[in-house]
Design a protein around this motif. Sequence first.
Motif, PDB file in Angstrom:
ATOM      1  N   VAL A 133       5.581  -2.703  -5.358  1.00 27.87           N
ATOM      2  CA  VAL A 133       4.529  -3.660  -5.691  1.00 27.87           C
ATOM      3  C   VAL A 133       3.540  -2.945  -6.598  1.00 27.87           C
ATOM      4  O   VAL A 133       3.434  -1.723  -6.552  1.00 27.87           O
ATOM      5  CB  VAL A 133       3.828  -4.163  -4.401  1.00 27.87           C
ATOM      6  N   ARG A 134       2.811  -3.724  -7.421  1.00 27.14           N
ATOM      7  CA  ARG A 134       1.840  -3.019  -8.271  1.00 27.14           C
ATOM      8  C   ARG A 134       0.398  -3.303  -7.868  1.00 27.14           C
ATOM      9  O   ARG A 134      -0.521  -2.861  -8.548  1.00 27.14           O
ATOM     10  CB  ARG A 134       2.113  -3.320  -9.746  1.00 27.14           C
ATOM     11  N   ALA A 135       0.197  -4.035  -6.761  1.00 27.34           N
ATOM     12  CA  ALA A 135      -1.177  -4.215  -6.285  1.00 27.34           C
ATOM     13  C   ALA A 135      -1.217  -4.274  -4.769  1.00 27.34           C
ATOM     14  O   ALA A 135      -0.369  -4.907  -4.135  1.00 27.34           O
ATOM     15  CB  ALA A 135      -1.768  -5.500  -6.859  1.00 27.34           C
ATOM     16  N   ASN A 136      -2.196  -3.582  -4.220  1.00 30.14           N
ATOM     17  CA  ASN A 136      -2.427  -3.605  -2.784  1.00 30.14           C
ATOM     18  C   ASN A 136      -3.943  -3.551  -2.596  1.00 30.14           C
ATOM     19  O   ASN A 136      -4.676  -3.426  -3.577  1.00 30.14           O
ATOM     20  CB  ASN A 136      -1.718  -2.413  -2.123  1.00 30.14           C
ATOM     21  N   ASN A 137      -4.383  -3.622  -1.355  1.00 32.30           N
ATOM     22  CA  ASN A 137      -5.827  -3.559  -1.102  1.00 32.30           C
ATOM     23  C   ASN A 137      -6.021  -3.329   0.389  1.00 32.30           C
ATOM     24  O   ASN A 137      -5.030  -3.250   1.140  1.00 32.30           O
ATOM     25  CB  ASN A 137      -6.498  -4.871  -1.560  1.00 32.30           C
ATOM     26  N   GLY A 138      -7.269  -3.250   0.835  1.00 30.45           N
ATOM     27  CA  GLY A 138      -7.531  -3.133   2.256  1.00 30.45           C
ATOM     28  C   GLY A 138      -6.812  -4.245   2.991  1.00 30.45           C
ATOM     29  O   GLY A 138      -6.725  -5.371   2.486  1.00 30.45           O
ATOM     30  N   GLY A 139      -6.255  -3.934   4.160  1.00 23.61           N
ATOM     31  CA  GLY A 139      -5.517  -4.938   4.922  1.00 23.61           C
ATOM     32  C   GLY A 139      -4.017  -4.810   4.731  1.00 23.61           C
ATOM     33  O   GLY A 139      -3.234  -5.284   5.543  1.00 23.61           O
ATOM     34  N   GLY A 140      -3.599  -4.124   3.656  1.00 27.35           N
ATOM     35  CA  GLY A 140      -2.171  -4.093   3.325  1.00 27.35           C
ATOM     36  C   GLY A 140      -1.415  -2.888   3.849  1.00 27.35           C
ATOM     37  O   GLY A 140      -0.318  -2.594   3.372  1.00 27.35           O
TER      38      GLY A 140
END
Length: 713
Positions: free
Chosen positions: A411-418
């Motif tokens: 994947v090319r995007a993640n964030n808090g929670g992931g």
Amino acid sequence: MRQIFILVIVLMANCSSEAQSISWQEMAPGVWKGVVGKPESYDLLQASGATPNREAISHMGKAVFPLAVEDISGMVSDGKTYLRFPLDKAEQIYGFGLNFQTVQQRGKILELHVDNFAGKDNGRTHAPTPFYVSSKGYGVFINAARYIKVWAGTAVLRDSKHPPEPKDRNLDKTWTSRPYSDGVEILVPAAGAEVYLFAGPKPLDAVARFNLWNGGGCLPPRWGLGFTQRVQRLYDADMVKKEADDFESKGYPLDFIGLEPGWQSKSYPCTFEWDPKRFPAPAAFVKDMLDRHIRLNLWTNPYVSPESSIYSGIKPYTASHTVWVGAVPDLSMESARKIFFGQLKKSQVDIGISGYKFDEVDGGDSYLWPDVAIFPSGHSAEQMRQTYGLLAMRCSMDMFRQSNRRTFGLVRANNGGGVSFPYVIYNDYYNHEDFITALINSGFSGVLWTPEVRASKTAEEWLRRFQSNIFSPLAMINAWSSGTKPWTFPEVAEQVRQLALLRMQMMPYWYSEFARYHFMGIPPFRAMNLEEGFGDGTQKQNNMAGLETNPYEEAVIKEVKDQYMAGQYLLVAPMFIGQTSRKVILPKGNWFDFYTGSFAGNGTVITVTPGLDKIPVYVKDGGIIPMMKPRLHAPAIGEKMDLEIRYYGTKPGHYLLYDDDGETFNYEKGEYSFREITITPGASGKPVCTISAPVPGKPNTIGDVRWIFPGHE
Ligand code: GAL
């Protein structure tokens, strides 16, 4: 589902524009939540659906609130949330997402914004996780799906309790353009935010608590930890089959192949349908590959072509703006998810596809939807930008869960929670040194990163990149554009093969380390700064250009960003192009050479000249590394593996070897075990080794065990 917390005490009135201390509620031992203003209903934890692993957090034990309550403040003004956390003089802070060039973040001004990394650590990155961890042993998380601005120890309050001394710039050599700041200040562009505080006592404990609050790290299937090749775009079914056969006949390990653009009838924008010419019989093709022990992972971005069969159905649930003329599904809406993932399931997952590479869900600004785009759910374009990667991962994992098969993808995007999503971040930036710094930083932010190998100018570069890649979460060549193969440079083809086989041999170690990530929150790839006995490893370097060039320039901090911890026991120190030797910092405690078992040093800096064939790797005293025989594919479900368990040094060793079926979600129902390995130095000098018996009724994939003592006579 995420728990609904009711006992939230809101101290800050919506209109209050004076900073006040925050009221904290203990959510689990060592985890506190504070609320400022009126938080938005759509936030990072809501988008990801993260379910805290309360049991594991409780297991870590009670902890005291790590800061003075009165030193943390918050308020709402101008429709935005202002937050302030204290900083001590000697304190260092780490995190704020997947940074590529720096490990320490004190002194930075960042805007945490999901984006394709553009060569500068300014907060715009693939995973701008709003979490930081302090060297004093606590962590702070802002649960807001917004472009969050951070002044990480740069801003000075007029009425500071620890004010810096005013100095005369012309006469005082100690004048600095960055006077001491005793706080981290954060601006959330929303009229309220949830804030979490995670206790230590050590920084690694705070990271573990954060990860567990986010559901714990992912547990990939065993095959995900083998080797993967992404073939060149426009490959057809026969070419893919030939690729698999070449790997097999040349003796290179391979567990899954990634298909890049070309498997769909059209892409950029995408149809999500097989191309009838290149893949005339998809189901037979996928089956054929599975019979060869090769799984398939499909590249896609989520932007829907007007020519796709799902276009008219999904159109009402797409954004006002397009990406590459493709409609953007509002993945926060059930109706969009149903159509989009319904297509993936029917056309691909149900015939045996094992995973996806969700590309271009991050940015950049030049092609992604603009911040003025409107999404039918009513979530703003900004909120969607901050959570799109989370939504794609969440829905796709749910899709695989329906058939009780684990997945491992990109994947090319993640964030808090992931944290718990089985996806590894990658990008096109291709700077080997910075790739390693990203690997280090991934461990502070609950994400995984692969320093993927693509093309190289020389055999040396190829081998050096390959070496660090096999000591990463995803061992992969991405040949989408170059068409490279592991044997592309004949002069190092055998070294590459041996490295790929080493990756396979170490599968029991990698798998157990991911289990620690999942069940205990400990990231498998981490900074040295989280290792006891390391210190902060910084040096100030005075190389200022002078008043004329930049009157506000400051000395740079030289930090350690080229070595890291891999699992419980290994320290990896990659070599880069042109290097024949390098310095390695060995923390306090005895360290041993991974290959020979010989003593390497204790709390010291060594200079090593390993030759082209080797990547320097060291093992902590008492280190236990469970390995298996070299093989080309991960073990099949139910297959037993004979183990070779290595033990290094002289300290008594202890290891928890994880075991389950390796492929399904049955571990969530308790169908797993940790086998306990203990090794103590025996009276005769020969170590005494034990492994606990298989747990009745649980999957048991462990066959014969052989003990190996590198460096022992
Ligand atoms: C890029 C991606 C590459 C490759 C390519 C295919 O965005 O980073 O890894 O997949 O797209 O077009």
